[in-house]
Design an enzyme around this catalytic site. Structure first.
Site, PDB file in Angstrom:
ATOM      1  N   TYR A 177      -0.248   3.817  -0.875  1.00  0.00           N
ATOM      2  CA  TYR A 177      -1.454   3.300  -0.195  1.00  0.00           C
ATOM      3  C   TYR A 177      -1.908   4.261   0.901  1.00  0.00           C
ATOM      4  CZ  TYR A 177      -4.111   0.759   3.370  1.00  0.00           C
ATOM      5  OH  TYR A 177      -5.045   0.408   4.325  1.00  0.00           O
TER       6      TYR A 177
ATOM      7  N   THR B  92      -7.087   3.538   8.199  1.00  0.00           N
ATOM      8  CA  THR B  92      -5.893   2.846   8.700  1.00  0.00           C
ATOM      9  C   THR B  92      -5.003   3.759   9.539  1.00  0.00           C
ATOM     10  OG1 THR B  92      -3.824   1.816   7.952  1.00  0.00           O
ATOM     11  CG2 THR B  92      -4.780   3.435   6.485  1.00  0.00           C
ATOM     12  N   ASP B  93      -4.208   3.156  10.408  1.00  0.00           N
ATOM     13  CA  ASP B  93      -3.243   3.942  11.190  1.00  0.00           C
ATOM     14  C   ASP B  93      -2.080   4.430  10.323  1.00  0.00           C
ATOM     15  OD1 ASP B  93      -1.906   1.528  10.792  1.00  0.00           O
ATOM     16  OD2 ASP B  93      -1.453   1.171  12.910  1.00  0.00           O
ATOM     17  N   GLU B  94      -1.954   3.875   9.093  1.00  0.00           N
ATOM     18  CA  GLU B  94      -0.815   4.257   8.257  1.00  0.00           C
ATOM     19  C   GLU B  94      -0.887   5.714   7.807  1.00  0.00           C
ATOM     20  OE1 GLU B  94       0.496   1.527   5.294  1.00  0.00           O
ATOM     21  OE2 GLU B  94       0.105  -0.214   6.545  1.00  0.00           O
TER      22      GLU B  94
ATOM     23  N   LYS C 170      -5.318   6.591   1.336  1.00  0.00           N
ATOM     24  CA  LYS C 170      -6.263   6.481   2.467  1.00  0.00           C
ATOM     25  C   LYS C 170      -6.381   7.834   3.184  1.00  0.00           C
ATOM     26  CE  LYS C 170      -8.173   3.292   3.840  1.00  0.00           C
ATOM     27  NZ  LYS C 170      -9.485   2.656   3.482  1.00  0.00           N
TER      28      LYS C 170
HETATM   29  P1  NAD Z   1      -8.952  -6.483   1.349  1.00  0.00           P
HETATM   30  O1  NAD Z   1      -7.984  -6.116   0.283  1.00  0.00           O
HETATM   31  O2  NAD Z   1      -8.899  -7.838   1.950  1.00  0.00           O
HETATM   32  O3  NAD Z   1     -10.446  -6.301   0.785  1.00  0.00           O
HETATM   33  C1  NAD Z   1     -10.811  -5.199   0.009  1.00  0.00           C
HETATM   34  C2  NAD Z   1     -12.160  -5.504  -0.631  1.00  0.00           C
HETATM   35  O4  NAD Z   1     -12.546  -4.357  -1.419  1.00  0.00           O
HETATM   36  C3  NAD Z   1     -12.125  -6.700  -1.591  1.00  0.00           C
HETATM   37  O5  NAD Z   1     -13.236  -7.534  -1.369  1.00  0.00           O
HETATM   38  C4  NAD Z   1     -12.199  -6.050  -2.972  1.00  0.00           C
HETATM   39  O6  NAD Z   1     -12.846  -6.879  -3.952  1.00  0.00           O
HETATM   40  C5  NAD Z   1     -13.016  -4.797  -2.680  1.00  0.00           C
HETATM   41  N1  NAD Z   1     -12.770  -3.742  -3.673  1.00  0.00           N
HETATM   42  C6  NAD Z   1     -11.567  -3.289  -4.119  1.00  0.00           C
HETATM   43  N2  NAD Z   1     -11.748  -2.336  -5.062  1.00  0.00           N
HETATM   44  C7  NAD Z   1     -13.105  -2.169  -5.181  1.00  0.00           C
HETATM   45  C8  NAD Z   1     -13.910  -1.332  -5.983  1.00  0.00           C
HETATM   46  N3  NAD Z   1     -13.371  -0.478  -6.870  1.00  0.00           N
HETATM   47  N4  NAD Z   1     -15.257  -1.401  -5.852  1.00  0.00           N
HETATM   48  C9  NAD Z   1     -15.816  -2.273  -4.976  1.00  0.00           C
HETATM   49  N5  NAD Z   1     -15.095  -3.120  -4.217  1.00  0.00           N
HETATM   50  C10 NAD Z   1     -13.753  -3.064  -4.315  1.00  0.00           C
HETATM   51  O7  NAD Z   1      -8.839  -5.349   2.436  1.00  0.00           O
HETATM   52  P2  NAD Z   1      -8.937  -5.449   4.041  1.00  0.00           P
HETATM   53  O8  NAD Z   1      -7.623  -5.790   4.573  1.00  0.00           O
HETATM   54  O9  NAD Z   1     -10.121  -6.245   4.397  1.00  0.00           O
HETATM   55  O10 NAD Z   1      -9.210  -3.908   4.382  1.00  0.00           O
HETATM   56  C11 NAD Z   1     -10.539  -3.381   4.387  1.00  0.00           C
HETATM   57  C12 NAD Z   1     -10.479  -1.909   4.720  1.00  0.00           C
HETATM   58  O11 NAD Z   1      -9.901  -1.737   6.011  1.00  0.00           O
HETATM   59  C13 NAD Z   1      -9.618  -1.090   3.772  1.00  0.00           C
HETATM   60  O12 NAD Z   1     -10.255   0.148   3.575  1.00  0.00           O
HETATM   61  C14 NAD Z   1      -8.297  -0.915   4.498  1.00  0.00           C
HETATM   62  O13 NAD Z   1      -7.669   0.276   4.113  1.00  0.00           O
HETATM   63  C15 NAD Z   1      -8.767  -0.878   5.934  1.00  0.00           C
HETATM   64  N6  NAD Z   1      -7.800  -1.366   6.931  1.00  0.00           N
HETATM   65  C16 NAD Z   1      -7.179  -2.582   6.790  1.00  0.00           C
HETATM   66  C17 NAD Z   1      -6.322  -3.040   7.794  1.00  0.00           C
HETATM   67  C18 NAD Z   1      -5.645  -4.377   7.692  1.00  0.00           C
HETATM   68  O14 NAD Z   1      -4.806  -4.692   8.555  1.00  0.00           O
HETATM   69  N7  NAD Z   1      -5.965  -5.220   6.736  1.00  0.00           N
HETATM   70  C19 NAD Z   1      -6.086  -2.241   8.918  1.00  0.00           C
HETATM   71  C20 NAD Z   1      -6.717  -0.991   9.018  1.00  0.00           C
HETATM   72  C21 NAD Z   1      -7.590  -0.577   8.023  1.00  0.00           C
HETATM   73  O1  DAU Z   2      -1.447  -0.773   9.782  1.00  0.00           O
HETATM   74  C1  DAU Z   2      -2.601  -1.096   9.064  1.00  0.00           C
HETATM   75  C2  DAU Z   2      -2.212  -1.641   7.697  1.00  0.00           C
HETATM   76  O2  DAU Z   2      -1.666  -2.943   7.922  1.00  0.00           O
HETATM   77  C3  DAU Z   2      -3.396  -1.710   6.736  1.00  0.00           C
HETATM   78  O3  DAU Z   2      -3.875  -0.424   6.482  1.00  0.00           O
HETATM   79  C4  DAU Z   2      -2.971  -2.387   5.428  1.00  0.00           C
HETATM   80  O4  DAU Z   2      -4.095  -2.522   4.576  1.00  0.00           O
HETATM   81  C5  DAU Z   2      -2.415  -3.764   5.746  1.00  0.00           C
HETATM   82  O5  DAU Z   2      -1.958  -4.385   4.573  1.00  0.00           O
HETATM   83  C6  DAU Z   2      -1.273  -3.654   6.761  1.00  0.00           C
HETATM   84  O6  DAU Z   2      -0.111  -3.003   6.171  1.00  0.00           O
HETATM   85  P1  DAU Z   2       1.397  -3.542   6.420  1.00  0.00           P
HETATM   86  O7  DAU Z   2       2.227  -3.071   5.301  1.00  0.00           O
HETATM   87  O8  DAU Z   2       1.839  -3.241   7.800  1.00  0.00           O
HETATM   88  O9  DAU Z   2       1.123  -5.139   6.337  1.00  0.00           O
HETATM   89  P2  DAU Z   2       1.941  -6.328   5.622  1.00  0.00           P
HETATM   90  O10 DAU Z   2       1.290  -7.601   6.069  1.00  0.00           O
HETATM   91  O11 DAU Z   2       2.102  -6.107   4.168  1.00  0.00           O
HETATM   92  O12 DAU Z   2       3.366  -6.220   6.295  1.00  0.00           O
HETATM   93  C7  DAU Z   2       3.539  -6.317   7.696  1.00  0.00           C
HETATM   94  C8  DAU Z   2       5.023  -6.107   7.997  1.00  0.00           C
HETATM   95  O13 DAU Z   2       5.758  -7.244   7.486  1.00  0.00           O
HETATM   96  C9  DAU Z   2       5.617  -4.894   7.318  1.00  0.00           C
HETATM   97  O14 DAU Z   2       6.586  -4.315   8.170  1.00  0.00           O
HETATM   98  C10 DAU Z   2       6.289  -5.460   6.064  1.00  0.00           C
HETATM   99  C11 DAU Z   2       6.730  -6.840   6.503  1.00  0.00           C
HETATM  100  N1  DAU Z   2       6.736  -7.876   5.440  1.00  0.00           N
HETATM  101  C12 DAU Z   2       5.608  -8.042   4.704  1.00  0.00           C
HETATM  102  C13 DAU Z   2       5.555  -9.002   3.721  1.00  0.00           C
HETATM  103  C14 DAU Z   2       4.311  -9.172   2.876  1.00  0.00           C
HETATM  104  C15 DAU Z   2       7.848  -8.670   5.249  1.00  0.00           C
HETATM  105  O15 DAU Z   2       8.868  -8.532   5.955  1.00  0.00           O
HETATM  106  N2  DAU Z   2       7.800  -9.623   4.275  1.00  0.00           N
HETATM  107  C16 DAU Z   2       6.700  -9.824   3.482  1.00  0.00           C
HETATM  108  O16 DAU Z   2       6.725 -10.698   2.583  1.00  0.00           O
END
Ligand code: NAD
Ligand code: DAU
Length: 354
Positions: free
Chosen positions: A160, A134-136, A164
């Site tokens: 989180y 992730t970019d975080e 990562k």
């Molecule tokens: P998600 O939470 O939707 O899915 C995570 C999956 O991992 C789920 O299916 C869960 O059952 C599985 N999992 C969790 N713990 C596990 C374990 N101990 N063993 C096996 N499986 C397990 O997550 P996502 O949003 O699809 O993110 C996927 C990956 O991409 C993550 O590594 C996250 O850090 C990264 N990522 C997410 C975003 C985003 O915007 N969602 C952006 C950049 C990177």
């Molecule tokens: O940047 C990549 C990341 O983006 C991934 O690595 C994470 O897995 C993914 O969850 C996401 O993180 P964020 O914290 O940016 O996403 P989230 O959807 O939780 O929140 C987006 C923005 O909205 C953030 O600034 C917090 C705000 N927010 C979020 C929720 C859930 C609110 O204002 N209200 C809310 O209820």
């Protein structure tokens, strides 16, 4: 049948993972795709219904932290490559329960690396361990025109992002210490179908539908860089096949939005689809206590992957967000399924003080 590769995709029942599994199963019949997922609250096999009977697809319910089981799966399925997505992914949950994040994201990644190291040691050069990150990990930017590049120092703030970052470091350590071939990509915020409705976009769409309040953290001024999930899956395909080992690729949409502006766009589109008068759901906006340590701004410089691998986002945001909102509104059954049980308890607990 002998497959060209036996690719272990972890977290394939989650949001991004399910899109990656779809892409690989359909595009590469010559590969066997082994989807390994623990099926936590965030994993849902409904996301994979249309491919579950494909010959080149296998699902295994397992925990990445269970090293003995992971090792035996590597051996029995002759795993040749890993695309590792399994993780705890929600920042708010990490603030409440950091231990689970360290366990899954750090120990889980280490357990996969260790299994790969043991099974591939005869010839590391013919195997790839790809960590989807992730970019975080880069921390937060000011409200200026700076961007995260691959050279930006790691500076994670939430449990989180710290977990990562630690897992990225372990991946690089296994490359440098043992010679495992690895690659990492760091992506910005994804949006699209199958995202668990604890995240901003699906949560707010669902709440608009039900006339529930929209909890905006702080003043809603934080900025995120949004990318359509299928564009991320395409980038992962490209990095897996053409990325250089030892390298990092940043992936992003060049698509920055202040939360409050994005929320107003969502309201406009959703109200139109639902037949509400324009802006009717703006009354649902509720400013709540800010997220602890809330990162101000994320924005990715995706020029390296563009220049070196020829990747660019394919979908305009206006098109992507409308497509996404329609998908959630048309798939209420999916939403009902994933928002029952544990989700409801978490959600009630999460916002009980707001
Ligand atoms: P998600 O939470 O939707 O899915 C995570 C999956 O991992 C789920 O299916 C869960 O059952 C599985 N999992 C969790 N713990 C596990 C374990 N101990 N063993 C096996 N499986 C397990 O997550 P996502 O949003 O699809 O993110 C996927 C990956 O991409 C993550 O590594 C996250 O850090 C990264 N990522 C997410 C975003 C985003 O915007 N969602 C952006 C950049 C990177
Ligand atoms: O940047 C990549 C990341 O983006 C991934 O690595 C994470 O897995 C993914 O969850 C996401 O993180 P964020 O914290 O940016 O996403 P989230 O959807 O939780 O929140 C987006 C923005 O909205 C953030 O600034 C917090 C705000 N927010 C979020 C929720 C859930 C609110 O204002 N209200 C809310 O209820």
């Amino acid at each position: 049948m002998k497959y060209k590769k036996n690719i272990l995709i972890t977290g394939g029942a989650g949001f991004i993972g399910s899109h990656v599994v779809h892409l690989f199963v359909n595009k590469y019949p010559e590969y066997q795709i082994i989807n390994l997922d623990k099926l936590t609250y965030a994993g849902n096999l409904t996301n994979l219904k249309d491919i579950e009977k494909k010959n080149n697809y296998i699902f295994i319910k397992a925990d990445i932290c269970d090293f003995d089981n992971i090792l035996s799966i590597f051996k029995s399925h002759k795993v040749s490559d890993v695309i590792h997505l399994a993780a705890e992914s929600h920042v708010d949950r990490s603030i409440k329960d950091p231990f689970t994040f360290a366990q899954t994201n750090v120990i889980g990644t280490l357990s996969l690396l260790q299994a790969a190291k043991e099974c591939w040691k005869e010839d590391y050069s013919s195997h790839l361990f790809y960590h989807v990150s992730t970019d975080e990990v880069y921390g937060a930017l000011e409200f200026d025109d700076t961007l995260f590049t691959e050279k930006t120092s790691y500076d994670p703030h939430s449990p989180y992002s710290a977990s990562k970052a630690a897992s990225d470091h372990f991946v690089r350590a296994f490359q440098d210490t043992y010679g495992l071939q690895t690659v990492i990509s760091n992506c910005s915020n994804n949006y699209g179908p199958y995202q668990f409705p604890e995240k901003l976009i699906p949560l707010f769409i669902n709440n608009i539908r039900h006339g529930k309040s929209l909890p905006v953290y702080g003043k809603g001024e934080n900025v995120r860089d949004w990318l359509y999930v299928e564009d991320h899956a395409r980038a992962i395909d490209l990095v897996f096949h053409e990325g250089k080992t030892r390298e990092t690729y940043n992936i992003g949409g060049f698509n920055e939005w202040r939360n409050i502006d994005l929320i107003k766009v969502m309201i406009k589109v959703a109200d139109k689809i639902l037949g509400n008068s324009e802006g009717a759901s703006e009354r649902l906006i509720t400013y709540v206590t800010d997220r602890a340590g809330h990162d101000l701004r994320y924005a990715i410089d995706a020029n390296k992957i563009k220049n070196e691998l020829g990747w660019e986002p394919s979908l305009q945001f206006e098109e992507g967000i409308e497509k996404t909102i329609r998908w959630y509104l048309e798939n209420q059954e999916w939403m009902d399924e994933v928002t029952s049980g544990e989700y409801q308890m978490y959600y009630d607990n999460m916002y009980s003080d707001r």
